[in-house]
Design an enzyme around this catalytic site. Structure first.
Site, short mmCIF file in Angstrom:
data_model
loop_
_atom_site.label_atom_id
_atom_site.label_comp_id
_atom_site.label_asym_id
_atom_site.label_seq_id
_atom_site.Cartn_x
_atom_site.Cartn_y
_atom_site.Cartn_z
N SER A 139 -52.42 51.73 96.52
CA SER A 139 -52.50 51.66 97.98
C SER A 139 -51.25 52.29 98.57
CB SER A 139 -52.60 50.20 98.43
OG SER A 139 -52.48 50.09 99.84
N TYR A 152 -49.12 41.41 99.02
CA TYR A 152 -50.05 42.49 98.69
C TYR A 152 -49.29 43.73 98.25
CZ TYR A 152 -53.66 46.07 99.21
OH TYR A 152 -54.52 47.11 98.98
#
Length: 245
Positions: A139, A152
């Site tokens: 990501s 995250y």
């Protein structure tokens, strides 16, 4: 692209980027083994591509025995695994002060241990053949930290470190590694956000910057798989043009 000579496993193939990649590689005639917890979704992909070689298996990436069963079944069916795509992931963003330890633990298990389980299950056979390709969805959050996304981002930074370590350790065995880092993409990842304000923010951000569709990330995966044996796409970041982070 013709990938009929490739045996590809996609973990987390039931929706979003995984499902889009499955559809794209099916059109390329790759031999696909699709794994996820929602077997019915995988069966739908298989039914949509009746003339392609697709095997659907239920597997939870947090359970090593289930991941290994996918690898073992693939090797029994085709004699090898050319590509393993670790795509499963969740994104329950929230501020650290919220103390949502259960959500953090779940992220660690899926986003990090899920990747490690895939590597542990497939690497011995690839190293023995001195051939193979391991791809993992990372990501942009693995490249930059923003408020409310610390855990995250931590999982995605960890994935980058693990995958680069894998690259260095297995270069002599001719094993390719690829990290695909998407920006804001329209997937079910938003559904894993339990904080209503955080979810609304993510959805609004996606709309405001004209976020990407899963197929656009799948195209990056397809490109990496289709490269010549002496070429490895180690890392690619795919952002919406209007996403500054």
């Amino acid at each position: 692209m013709n990938l009929e000579n490739k045996v590809v496993i996609i973990m987390g193939a039931s929706s979003g980027i995984g499902a889009a990649t499955a559809q794209l590689l099916a059109a390329d005639h790759a031999k696909l083994v699709l794994a996820a917890r929602r077997l019915d979704r995988l069966d739908e992909i298989k039914a949509a591509n009746p003339n392609e070689a697709i095997l659907a298996m239920r597997a939870d990436v947090t359970k090593f025995d289930e991941v290994k069963a996918v690898i073992d079944t693939t090797i029994k069916q085709y004699g090898r695994v050319d590509v393993l795509y670790n795509n499963a992931g969740i994104m329950p963003t929230n501020p650290l002060i919220a103390g949502k330890r259960d959500e953090w633990q779940n992220m660690l298990q899926i986003n990090i241990m899920g990747v490690l389980n895939g590597i542990a299950a497939v690497l011995p056979s690839m190293a023995a053949r001195k051939s193979g390709h391991i791809i993992t969805t990372d990501s942009v959050a693995g490249h930059v930290v923003t408020p409310d996304s610390a855990v995250y981002s931590g999982t995605k930074y960890a994935v980058r470190a693990i995958m680069d370590g894998l690259r260095q350790e297995q270069a002599e065995n001719n094993i390719k590694t690829t990290i695909v880092s998407p920006g804001s993409t329209g997937t079910e990842l938003f559904n894993s956000i339990t904080d209503a304000d955080q979810k609304q923010f993510a959805e609004d951000f996606f709309k405001n910057i004209h976020g990407l569709e899963p197929k656009q990330i799948a195209q990056a995966v397809e490109f990496a798989i289709g490269t010549e044996a002496n070429m490895s796409v180690s890392e690619v970041i795919v952002r919406p043009t209007r996403q500054s982070l």
